[in-house]
Design a protein around this motif. Structure first.
Motif, PDB file in Angstrom:
ATOM      1  N   LYS A 121      -2.322   0.045  -7.666  1.00 22.67           N
ATOM      2  CA  LYS A 121      -1.247  -0.809  -7.636  1.00 22.67           C
ATOM      3  C   LYS A 121      -1.725  -2.250  -6.952  1.00 22.67           C
ATOM      4  CE  LYS A 121       1.790   2.241  -8.457  1.00 22.67           C
ATOM      5  NZ  LYS A 121       2.462   2.221  -9.803  1.00 22.67           N
ATOM      6  N   LYS A 122      -2.947  -2.228  -6.287  1.00 24.07           N
ATOM      7  CA  LYS A 122      -3.492  -3.329  -5.893  1.00 24.07           C
ATOM      8  C   LYS A 122      -4.033  -4.150  -7.052  1.00 24.07           C
ATOM      9  CE  LYS A 122      -6.273  -3.032  -2.406  1.00 24.07           C
ATOM     10  NZ  LYS A 122      -7.225  -2.391  -1.467  1.00 24.07           N
ATOM     11  N   HIS A 123      -4.778  -3.431  -7.843  1.00 22.50           N
ATOM     12  CA  HIS A 123      -5.195  -4.027  -9.297  1.00 22.50           C
ATOM     13  C   HIS A 123      -4.254  -4.452 -10.042  1.00 22.50           C
ATOM     14  CE1 HIS A 123      -7.932  -4.498 -12.737  1.00 22.50           C
ATOM     15  NE2 HIS A 123      -7.075  -3.785 -13.292  1.00 22.50           N
ATOM     16  N   ASP A 124      -3.122  -3.883 -10.149  1.00 24.69           N
ATOM     17  CA  ASP A 124      -2.033  -4.320 -11.119  1.00 24.69           C
ATOM     18  C   ASP A 124      -1.351  -5.870 -10.308  1.00 24.69           C
ATOM     19  OD1 ASP A 124      -1.898  -2.086 -12.616  1.00 24.69           O
ATOM     20  OD2 ASP A 124      -0.535  -1.003 -11.520  1.00 24.69           O
ATOM     21  N   LEU A 125      -1.418  -5.935  -8.931  1.00 26.97           N
ATOM     22  CA  LEU A 125      -1.159  -7.073  -8.428  1.00 26.97           C
ATOM     23  C   LEU A 125      -1.829  -8.311  -8.777  1.00 26.97           C
ATOM     24  CD1 LEU A 125       0.703  -8.952  -6.599  1.00 26.97           C
ATOM     25  CD2 LEU A 125      -0.432  -7.618  -4.598  1.00 26.97           C
ATOM     26  N   LEU A 126      -3.301  -7.939  -8.684  1.00 28.64           N
ATOM     27  CA  LEU A 126      -4.171  -8.979  -8.729  1.00 28.64           C
ATOM     28  C   LEU A 126      -4.125  -9.421 -10.169  1.00 28.64           C
ATOM     29  CD1 LEU A 126      -7.212  -7.925  -6.731  1.00 28.64           C
ATOM     30  CD2 LEU A 126      -5.367  -9.794  -6.389  1.00 28.64           C
ATOM     31  N   ARG A 127      -3.887  -8.340 -11.403  1.00 31.95           N
ATOM     32  CA  ARG A 127      -3.892  -8.670 -12.667  1.00 31.95           C
ATOM     33  C   ARG A 127      -2.536  -9.623 -12.894  1.00 31.95           C
ATOM     34  NH1 ARG A 127      -4.119  -3.665 -16.154  1.00 31.95           N
ATOM     35  NH2 ARG A 127      -2.175  -3.404 -15.376  1.00 31.95           N
ATOM     36  N   ALA A 128      -1.504  -9.409 -11.958  1.00 29.39           N
ATOM     37  CA  ALA A 128      -0.184  -9.952 -12.350  1.00 29.39           C
ATOM     38  C   ALA A 128      -0.458 -11.510 -12.078  1.00 29.39           C
ATOM     39  CB  ALA A 128       1.131  -9.289 -11.612  1.00 29.39           C
ATOM     40  N   VAL A 129      -1.040 -11.718 -10.945  1.00 33.03           N
ATOM     41  CA  VAL A 129      -1.381 -13.105 -10.500  1.00 33.03           C
ATOM     42  C   VAL A 129      -2.297 -13.958 -11.200  1.00 33.03           C
ATOM     43  CG1 VAL A 129      -0.494 -12.521  -8.297  1.00 33.03           C
ATOM     44  CG2 VAL A 129      -2.968 -12.524  -8.754  1.00 33.03           C
ATOM     45  N   GLN A 130      -3.249 -13.206 -11.877  1.00 31.18           N
ATOM     46  CA  GLN A 130      -4.501 -13.772 -12.811  1.00 31.18           C
ATOM     47  C   GLN A 130      -4.186 -15.026 -13.537  1.00 31.18           C
ATOM     48  OE1 GLN A 130      -6.794 -11.000 -14.508  1.00 31.18           O
ATOM     49  NE2 GLN A 130      -9.004 -12.191 -14.515  1.00 31.18           N
ATOM     50  N   GLU A 131      -3.335 -14.900 -14.355  1.00 30.48           N
ATOM     51  CA  GLU A 131      -2.932 -16.034 -15.359  1.00 30.48           C
ATOM     52  C   GLU A 131      -2.040 -17.162 -14.718  1.00 30.48           C
ATOM     53  OE1 GLU A 131      -4.885 -16.202 -18.057  1.00 30.48           O
ATOM     54  OE2 GLU A 131      -5.727 -14.221 -17.579  1.00 30.48           O
ATOM     55  N   THR A 132      -1.810 -17.012 -13.375  1.00 33.61           N
ATOM     56  CA  THR A 132      -0.902 -18.050 -13.008  1.00 33.61           C
ATOM     57  C   THR A 132      -1.471 -19.286 -12.083  1.00 33.61           C
ATOM     58  OG1 THR A 132      -0.757 -17.160 -10.843  1.00 33.61           O
ATOM     59  CG2 THR A 132       0.697 -16.401 -12.207  1.00 33.61           C
ATOM     60  N   GLN A 133      -2.867 -19.570 -12.343  1.00 34.33           N
ATOM     61  CA  GLN A 133      -3.350 -20.624 -11.649  1.00 34.33           C
ATOM     62  C   GLN A 133      -3.033 -20.672 -10.170  1.00 34.33           C
ATOM     63  OE1 GLN A 133      -3.915 -24.303 -13.663  1.00 34.33           O
ATOM     64  NE2 GLN A 133      -3.251 -23.332 -15.554  1.00 34.33           N
TER      65      GLN A 133
END
Length: 279
Positions: free
Chosen positions: A58-70
């Motif tokens: 779930k933590k990985h999912d969160l970091l992946r979700a914010v990755q492309e938002t600068q």
């Protein structure tokens, strides 16, 4: 053809004990030592392991979700919804646990925020080519405390035509914080400072050309710029008045992730643990 060893095992779910009879490679050897094996699985431990693995996913999912938002600058409404859902999911794993100040102590690097007062810095950097925003950190100093400590909001920034890229100068906003509940801390801002100014090589060459002998004055100017530290106090000037501050909810904390919410609609923050930062 070689004969293959055969082995028979009885399952502990049956009433008969586990018996191991082995005939290695066809030799007429019958072992009946009735060795008993305990195959009981500690279901509690298994559930803990499964929960920890699920949390990491779930933590990985969160970091992946914010990755492309600068870091939040380009986040669309759909992305913000996905991030909020992922954030709430991670927060739910340690709901109700009090914040451990020993674990909180250290330097945390910003990965994402929706806080307007931070996003405006990213917007300025994207709009004006002469301004850059580098890494942003929160540095907590509270290892030996149980009721609060010091927090430093650190912004590395630069003016590329004058200063080094990304880390040309450092803005530090210092605040005291008190633990007012198991997860809420109250910030009282004390000081804003600009420090660690690193001028680029072109400016250094103008101030003290390498092809000419550097005079004492040239060197003094360079040293002054490098050690420059401007401080502006933001504490209350009138007795009895409280300094500028705010309530900060630390919604999740472990060894490598910190999630926070500025109470009153000030935005959410996603941090990951960083190397110690010297100021």
């Amino acid at each position: 053809m070689d004969r293959i060893a055969s082995a028979t095992f009885s399952c502990p779910a049956f009433s008969t004990p586990r018996v191991c009879r082995i005939k290695p490679f066809g030799l007429n050897i019958n072992t009946d030592h009735r060795k008993r094996f305990s195959c009981r699985v500690n279901t509690t431990a298994a559930k803990v392991v499964d929960s920890e693995l699920d949390l990491e996913y779930k933590k990985h999912d969160l970091l992946r979700a914010v990755q492309e938002t600068q870091r939040g600058l380009t986040a669309t409404s759909d992305q913000r919804s996905v991030i909020e859902e992922a954030l709430v999911t991670v927060e739910g794993f340690k709901g109700g646990e009090a914040i451990d100040l020993v674990k909180l102590d250290g330097t945390w690097r910003l990965q994402y925020t929706s806080a307007p007062d931070v996003v405006v810095l990213f917007e300025a950097a994207s709009r004006f080519p002469f301004f850059q925003v580098g890494q942003i950190f929160q540095k907590f100093e509270c290892r030996d405390r149980s009721d609060g400590g010091i927090i430093r909001n650190v912004v590395q920034w630069s003016v590329p035509s004058l200063l080094e890229e990304q880390e040309g100068a450092t803005l530090v906003v210092t605040a005291k914080f008190d633990k007012v509940s198991s997860r809420n801390i109250y910030l009282q801002f004390e000081e804003i400072s600009v420090r660690k100014i690193n001028i680029n090589e072109q400016v250094q060459a103008l101030l003290a050309p390498a092809i000419l002998p550097r005079s004492f004055l040239n060197l003094q100017i360079l040293q002054f710029i490098r050690t420059f530290n401007a401080q502006i106090p933001v504490t209350a000037t009138s007795p009895g008045r409280r300094s500028v501050g705010g309530l900060y909810y630390l919604s999740y904390l472990d060894n490598n992730m910190l999630l926070g919410r500025s109470v009153g609609g000030g935005g959410v923050f996603v941090f990951t643990k960083s190397q110690p930062l010297e100021l």
